[in-house]
Motif scaffolding. Structure first.
Motif, PDB file in Angstrom:
ATOM      1  N   GLU A  71      -0.850 -15.065 -10.750  1.00 40.02           N
ATOM      2  CA  GLU A  71      -2.165 -14.666 -10.529  1.00 40.02           C
ATOM      3  C   GLU A  71      -2.910 -14.695  -9.198  1.00 40.02           C
ATOM      4  N   GLN A  72      -2.530 -15.591  -8.539  1.00 36.27           N
ATOM      5  CA  GLN A  72      -3.081 -15.420  -7.034  1.00 36.27           C
ATOM      6  C   GLN A  72      -2.516 -14.398  -6.189  1.00 36.27           C
ATOM      7  N   VAL A  73      -1.145 -14.162  -6.459  1.00 39.27           N
ATOM      8  CA  VAL A  73      -0.614 -12.959  -5.646  1.00 39.27           C
ATOM      9  C   VAL A  73      -1.131 -11.574  -6.394  1.00 39.27           C
ATOM     10  N   LEU A  74      -1.327 -11.593  -7.750  1.00 39.03           N
ATOM     11  CA  LEU A  74      -1.816 -10.325  -7.922  1.00 39.03           C
ATOM     12  C   LEU A  74      -3.462 -10.081  -7.641  1.00 39.03           C
ATOM     13  N   LYS A  75      -4.113 -11.211  -7.482  1.00 38.44           N
ATOM     14  CA  LYS A  75      -5.675 -11.189  -7.167  1.00 38.44           C
ATOM     15  C   LYS A  75      -5.617 -10.789  -5.723  1.00 38.44           C
ATOM     16  N   GLN A  76      -4.618 -11.322  -4.790  1.00 41.80           N
ATOM     17  CA  GLN A  76      -4.945 -11.075  -3.116  1.00 41.80           C
ATOM     18  C   GLN A  76      -4.265  -9.490  -3.351  1.00 41.80           C
ATOM     19  N   ALA A  77      -3.234  -8.948  -3.956  1.00 47.89           N
ATOM     20  CA  ALA A  77      -2.942  -7.725  -3.666  1.00 47.89           C
ATOM     21  C   ALA A  77      -4.228  -6.517  -4.311  1.00 47.89           C
ATOM     22  N   GLN A  78      -4.746  -7.021  -5.352  1.00 48.59           N
ATOM     23  CA  GLN A  78      -5.897  -6.229  -6.000  1.00 48.59           C
ATOM     24  C   GLN A  78      -6.882  -6.221  -4.696  1.00 48.59           C
ATOM     25  N   ALA A  79      -7.256  -7.250  -4.133  1.00 54.20           N
ATOM     26  CA  ALA A  79      -8.454  -7.419  -3.207  1.00 54.20           C
ATOM     27  C   ALA A  79      -8.035  -6.235  -1.916  1.00 54.20           C
ATOM     28  N   VAL A  80      -6.809  -6.523  -1.622  1.00 59.42           N
ATOM     29  CA  VAL A  80      -6.230  -5.585  -0.349  1.00 59.42           C
ATOM     30  C   VAL A  80      -6.422  -4.087  -0.677  1.00 59.42           C
ATOM     31  N   ALA A  81      -5.972  -3.851  -2.023  1.00 61.37           N
ATOM     32  CA  ALA A  81      -5.948  -2.391  -2.527  1.00 61.37           C
ATOM     33  C   ALA A  81      -7.536  -1.951  -2.408  1.00 61.37           C
ATOM     34  N   ASP A  82      -8.504  -2.751  -3.000  1.00 61.54           N
ATOM     35  CA  ASP A  82      -9.945  -2.538  -3.084  1.00 61.54           C
ATOM     36  C   ASP A  82     -10.517  -2.306  -1.829  1.00 61.54           C
ATOM     37  N   ALA A  83     -10.127  -3.211  -0.839  1.00 72.15           N
ATOM     38  CA  ALA A  83     -10.921  -3.066   0.421  1.00 72.15           C
ATOM     39  C   ALA A  83     -10.203  -1.907   1.325  1.00 72.15           C
ATOM     40  N   TYR A  84      -8.940  -1.307   0.949  1.00 70.53           N
ATOM     41  CA  TYR A  84      -8.299  -0.217   1.630  1.00 70.53           C
ATOM     42  C   TYR A  84      -9.200   1.127   0.890  1.00 70.53           C
ATOM     43  N   LEU A  85      -9.520   1.065  -0.359  1.00 65.81           N
ATOM     44  CA  LEU A  85     -10.082   2.308  -0.880  1.00 65.81           C
ATOM     45  C   LEU A  85     -11.615   2.501  -0.617  1.00 65.81           C
ATOM     46  N   LEU A  86     -12.303   1.237  -0.342  1.00 65.49           N
ATOM     47  CA  LEU A  86     -13.642   1.185   0.380  1.00 65.49           C
ATOM     48  C   LEU A  86     -13.721   1.804   1.490  1.00 65.49           C
ATOM     49  N   ARG A  87     -12.585   1.292   2.590  1.00 64.29           N
ATOM     50  CA  ARG A  87     -12.346   1.700   3.850  1.00 64.29           C
ATOM     51  C   ARG A  87     -12.402   3.191   3.992  1.00 64.29           C
ATOM     52  N   THR A  88     -11.423   3.826   3.157  1.00 68.86           N
ATOM     53  CA  THR A  88     -11.159   5.404   3.267  1.00 68.86           C
ATOM     54  C   THR A  88     -11.803   6.176   2.326  1.00 68.86           C
ATOM     55  N   SER A  89     -12.909   5.705   1.390  1.00 67.29           N
ATOM     56  CA  SER A  89     -13.671   6.611   0.642  1.00 67.29           C
ATOM     57  C   SER A  89     -14.788   7.640   1.404  1.00 67.29           C
ATOM     58  N   PRO A  90     -14.782   8.508   0.942  1.00 69.00           N
ATOM     59  CA  PRO A  90     -15.896   9.544   1.478  1.00 69.00           C
ATOM     60  C   PRO A  90     -17.394   8.892   1.822  1.00 69.00           C
ATOM     61  N   TRP A  91     -17.770   7.872   1.249  1.00 70.15           N
ATOM     62  CA  TRP A  91     -18.929   7.171   1.485  1.00 70.15           C
ATOM     63  C   TRP A  91     -18.910   6.521   2.903  1.00 70.15           C
ATOM     64  N   ALA A  92     -17.648   5.782   2.943  1.00 71.98           N
ATOM     65  CA  ALA A  92     -17.465   4.968   4.171  1.00 71.98           C
ATOM     66  C   ALA A  92     -17.366   5.651   5.264  1.00 71.98           C
ATOM     67  N   ARG A  93     -16.698   6.965   5.064  1.00 71.21           N
ATOM     68  CA  ARG A  93     -16.606   7.689   6.287  1.00 71.21           C
ATOM     69  C   ARG A  93     -18.181   8.152   6.640  1.00 71.21           C
ATOM     70  N   TRP A  94     -18.775   8.520   5.575  1.00 70.08           N
ATOM     71  CA  TRP A  94     -20.531   9.002   5.998  1.00 70.08           C
ATOM     72  C   TRP A  94     -20.917   7.912   6.677  1.00 70.08           C
ATOM     73  N   ARG A  95     -20.954   6.863   6.219  1.00 75.26           N
ATOM     74  CA  ARG A  95     -21.586   5.778   6.764  1.00 75.26           C
ATOM     75  C   ARG A  95     -21.090   5.367   8.373  1.00 75.26           C
ATOM     76  N   ARG A  96     -19.796   5.345   8.343  1.00 74.20           N
ATOM     77  CA  ARG A  96     -19.302   5.194   9.797  1.00 74.20           C
ATOM     78  C   ARG A  96     -19.981   6.477  10.729  1.00 74.20           C
ATOM     79  N   ALA A  97     -19.975   7.546  10.437  1.00 67.88           N
ATOM     80  CA  ALA A  97     -20.657   8.642  11.148  1.00 67.88           C
ATOM     81  C   ALA A  97     -21.868   8.572  11.342  1.00 67.88           C
ATOM     82  N   TRP A  98     -22.901   8.512  10.183  1.00 69.21           N
ATOM     83  CA  TRP A  98     -24.367   8.610  10.302  1.00 69.21           C
ATOM     84  C   TRP A  98     -25.029   7.433  10.515  1.00 69.21           C
TER      85      TRP A  98
END
Length: 94
Positions: free
Chosen positions: A39-66
């Motif tokens: 459970e702990q391994v899967l929870k951490q893997a899910q958190a890493v994947a979620d963080a990656y998607l949030l960093r690379t989403s179009p909204w995140a790119r817009w926020r970094r630019a504007w």
């Protein structure tokens, strides 16, 4: 071909395959022995994947630019307003 190397991996398959099919995580050799809780391994893997998607989403790119540009404009407008009010060039209604 690599010989003599064994690694433990966690493969997480995405339920919604919009961005990726699966994510492969290599467990550290220093991880808890003999096996960390699943459970702990899967929870951490899910958190890493979620963080990656949030960093690379179009909204995140817009926020970094504007957001920095809009913050600079708002700061400049606020400073100009304070300077204008402080100069006493117009009567205040209160």
């Amino acid at each position: 071909m690599v010989k003599g190397v064994t690694r433990r991996v966690v493969v997480v398959r995405a339920p919604d395959q919009k961005y990726f099919e699966q994510a492969i995580f290599l467990l550290r050799e220093e991880a808890e022995s003999p096996d960390p809780p699943e459970e702990q391994v899967l929870k951490q893997a899910q958190a890493v994947a979620d963080a990656y998607l949030l960093r690379t989403s179009p909204w995140a790119r817009w926020r970094r630019a504007w957001v920095p540009a809009l913050a600079a404009l708002a700061g400049g407008a606020g400073a100009s307003l304070l300077w204008w009010v402080g100069s006493g060039s117009f009567p205040l209604p209160f």
